[in-house]
Design an enzyme around this catalytic site. Structure first.
Site, PDB file in Angstrom:
ATOM      1  N   HIS A 103     -10.464  -5.337  -2.777  1.00 28.62           N
ATOM      2  CA  HIS A 103      -9.118  -5.618  -2.254  1.00 28.62           C
ATOM      3  C   HIS A 103      -9.211  -5.969  -0.783  1.00 28.62           C
ATOM      4  O   HIS A 103     -10.153  -5.584  -0.096  1.00 28.62           O
ATOM      5  CB  HIS A 103      -8.174  -4.429  -2.464  1.00 28.62           C
ATOM      6  CG  HIS A 103      -8.711  -3.151  -1.919  1.00 28.62           C
ATOM      7  ND1 HIS A 103      -9.660  -2.407  -2.586  1.00 28.62           N
ATOM      8  CD2 HIS A 103      -8.466  -2.500  -0.769  1.00 28.62           C
ATOM      9  CE1 HIS A 103      -9.964  -1.341  -1.887  1.00 28.62           C
ATOM     10  NE2 HIS A 103      -9.260  -1.369  -0.755  1.00 28.62           N
ATOM     11  N   HIS A 133      -6.996  -5.820   2.768  1.00 25.31           N
ATOM     12  CA  HIS A 133      -5.810  -5.229   3.411  1.00 25.31           C
ATOM     13  C   HIS A 133      -5.123  -6.261   4.297  1.00 25.31           C
ATOM     14  O   HIS A 133      -5.776  -6.905   5.126  1.00 25.31           O
ATOM     15  CB  HIS A 133      -6.214  -4.063   4.322  1.00 25.31           C
ATOM     16  CG  HIS A 133      -6.774  -2.878   3.606  1.00 25.31           C
ATOM     17  ND1 HIS A 133      -6.032  -1.743   3.352  1.00 25.31           N
ATOM     18  CD2 HIS A 133      -8.006  -2.631   3.098  1.00 25.31           C
ATOM     19  CE1 HIS A 133      -6.793  -0.853   2.728  1.00 25.31           C
ATOM     20  NE2 HIS A 133      -7.992  -1.363   2.560  1.00 25.31           N
ATOM     21  N   ASN A 152     -12.973  -3.436   3.097  1.00 22.45           N
ATOM     22  CA  ASN A 152     -14.036  -2.435   3.155  1.00 22.45           C
ATOM     23  C   ASN A 152     -14.956  -2.523   1.933  1.00 22.45           C
ATOM     24  O   ASN A 152     -14.484  -2.674   0.807  1.00 22.45           O
ATOM     25  CB  ASN A 152     -13.422  -1.029   3.208  1.00 22.45           C
ATOM     26  CG  ASN A 152     -12.510  -0.851   4.410  1.00 22.45           C
ATOM     27  OD1 ASN A 152     -12.796  -1.355   5.493  1.00 22.45           O
ATOM     28  ND2 ASN A 152     -11.408  -0.135   4.236  1.00 22.45           N
ATOM     29  N   GLN A 190     -14.435   2.367   2.038  1.00 24.79           N
ATOM     30  CA  GLN A 190     -13.826   1.981   0.759  1.00 24.79           C
ATOM     31  C   GLN A 190     -13.553   3.231  -0.075  1.00 24.79           C
ATOM     32  O   GLN A 190     -14.428   4.083  -0.239  1.00 24.79           O
ATOM     33  CB  GLN A 190     -14.760   1.027  -0.019  1.00 24.79           C
ATOM     34  CG  GLN A 190     -14.101   0.448  -1.268  1.00 24.79           C
ATOM     35  CD  GLN A 190     -14.978  -0.585  -1.985  1.00 24.79           C
ATOM     36  OE1 GLN A 190     -16.149  -0.785  -1.638  1.00 24.79           O
ATOM     37  NE2 GLN A 190     -14.405  -1.236  -2.980  1.00 24.79           N
ATOM     38  N   ASP A 207       0.858  -1.193   0.000  1.00 24.39           N
ATOM     39  CA  ASP A 207       0.000   0.000   0.000  1.00 24.39           C
ATOM     40  C   ASP A 207       0.893   1.241   0.000  1.00 24.39           C
ATOM     41  O   ASP A 207       1.870   1.306   0.746  1.00 24.39           O
ATOM     42  CB  ASP A 207      -0.891  -0.042   1.252  1.00 24.39           C
ATOM     43  CG  ASP A 207      -2.051   0.936   1.181  1.00 24.39           C
ATOM     44  OD1 ASP A 207      -1.800   2.139   0.953  1.00 24.39           O
ATOM     45  OD2 ASP A 207      -3.196   0.513   1.350  1.00 24.39           O
TER      46      ASP A 207
HETATM   47  P1  AMP Z   1      -9.829   1.229   0.840  1.00 24.17           P
HETATM   48  O1  AMP Z   1      -9.941   2.517   1.620  1.00 24.17           O
HETATM   49  O2  AMP Z   1     -10.181   0.013   1.618  1.00 24.17           O
HETATM   50  O3  AMP Z   1     -10.558   1.336  -0.482  1.00 24.17           O
HETATM   51  O4  AMP Z   1      -8.280   1.089   0.530  1.00 24.17           O
HETATM   52  C1  AMP Z   1      -7.646   1.641  -0.589  1.00 24.17           C
HETATM   53  C2  AMP Z   1      -6.170   1.577  -0.338  1.00 24.17           C
HETATM   54  O5  AMP Z   1      -5.489   1.690  -1.569  1.00 24.17           O
HETATM   55  C3  AMP Z   1      -5.639   2.688   0.576  1.00 24.17           C
HETATM   56  O6  AMP Z   1      -5.026   2.122   1.718  1.00 24.17           O
HETATM   57  C4  AMP Z   1      -4.643   3.428  -0.315  1.00 24.17           C
HETATM   58  O7  AMP Z   1      -3.503   3.872   0.389  1.00 24.17           O
HETATM   59  C5  AMP Z   1      -4.292   2.363  -1.342  1.00 24.17           C
HETATM   60  N1  AMP Z   1      -3.835   2.863  -2.626  1.00 24.17           N
HETATM   61  C6  AMP Z   1      -4.403   3.818  -3.400  1.00 24.17           C
HETATM   62  N2  AMP Z   1      -3.700   3.997  -4.526  1.00 24.17           N
HETATM   63  C7  AMP Z   1      -2.660   3.125  -4.489  1.00 24.17           C
HETATM   64  C8  AMP Z   1      -1.571   2.826  -5.359  1.00 24.17           C
HETATM   65  N3  AMP Z   1      -1.407   3.455  -6.515  1.00 24.17           N
HETATM   66  N4  AMP Z   1      -0.692   1.873  -4.975  1.00 24.17           N
HETATM   67  C9  AMP Z   1      -0.851   1.220  -3.810  1.00 24.17           C
HETATM   68  N5  AMP Z   1      -1.854   1.450  -2.940  1.00 24.17           N
HETATM   69  C10 AMP Z   1      -2.743   2.395  -3.269  1.00 24.17           C
END
Ligand code: AMP
Ligand code: ZN
Length: 141
Positions: free
Chosen positions: A106, A108, A93, A100, A37
């Site tokens: 995805h 975590h 999420n 989300q 992440d």
């Molecule tokens: P969620 O809030 O459960 O949708 O999690 C989305 C996650 O994606 C967050 O923890 C972000 O930091 C991560 N994220 C967003 N863009 C990228 C990226 N380009 N590479 C890696 N992680 C990312």
């Protein structure tokens, strides 16, 4: 014959899967890519991402949901060994209200360390037995 990919043009994770946006991959197979992440909650925070686009767990095929959880277990064990973390959160999420922010399913993987502070906290409610019973009936009847 090559399987057709399900992807969405404006999805950041689809772009990562397609190699259009760089990422730090820690695992990859036919179904999933697992990347670090970019905004980690702790050291080693990673995301299990299906290569095909599904918005959330509601949409994810059951078999893939099972495979994602199996992979979470496998990686949790490996990451615990390598990172020497003290515990682990596996979080997922669904929907904006649930936190989300990227609408491509995805999971975590968050290594936890004794000194990392309270990164995930909610205030416990006090519903009482009657309310719990009403909720139980709503769900089960
Ligand atoms: P969620 O809030 O459960 O949708 O999690 C989305 C996650 O994606 C967050 O923890 C972000 O930091 C991560 N994220 C967003 N863009 C990228 C990226 N380009 N590479 C890696 N992680 C990312
Ligand atoms: Zn996508």
């Amino acid at each position: 014959m090559k399987k057709e990919m399900i992807s969405q043009d404006n999805c950041i994770f689809c772009k990562i899967i397609a190699g259009k946006i760089p990422s730090h991959t820690i695992y990859e197979d036919e179904q999933f890519k697992v990347i670090l992440d970019v905004g980690p909650a702790t050291r080693g925070h990673a995301l299990i991402i299906p290569k095909n686009h599904f918005t959330n767990l509601y949409e994810l095929p059951e078999k893939m949901a099972a495979d994602a959880m199996k992979l979470a277990k496998k990686l949790m064990i490996k990451m615990t060994e390598k990172l020497h973390c003290d515990g682990f959160n596996v979080i997922q999420n669904n929907g904006e209200v649930a936190g989300q922010t990227v609408f491509h399913f995805h999971m975590h993987l968050i290594p936890r360390y004794k000194e990392d502070g309270e990164i995930l906290k909610y205030i416990a409610g006090e519903p009482g037995a009657e309310e719990l019973e009403r909720i139980r009936k709503t769900i089960t009847e």
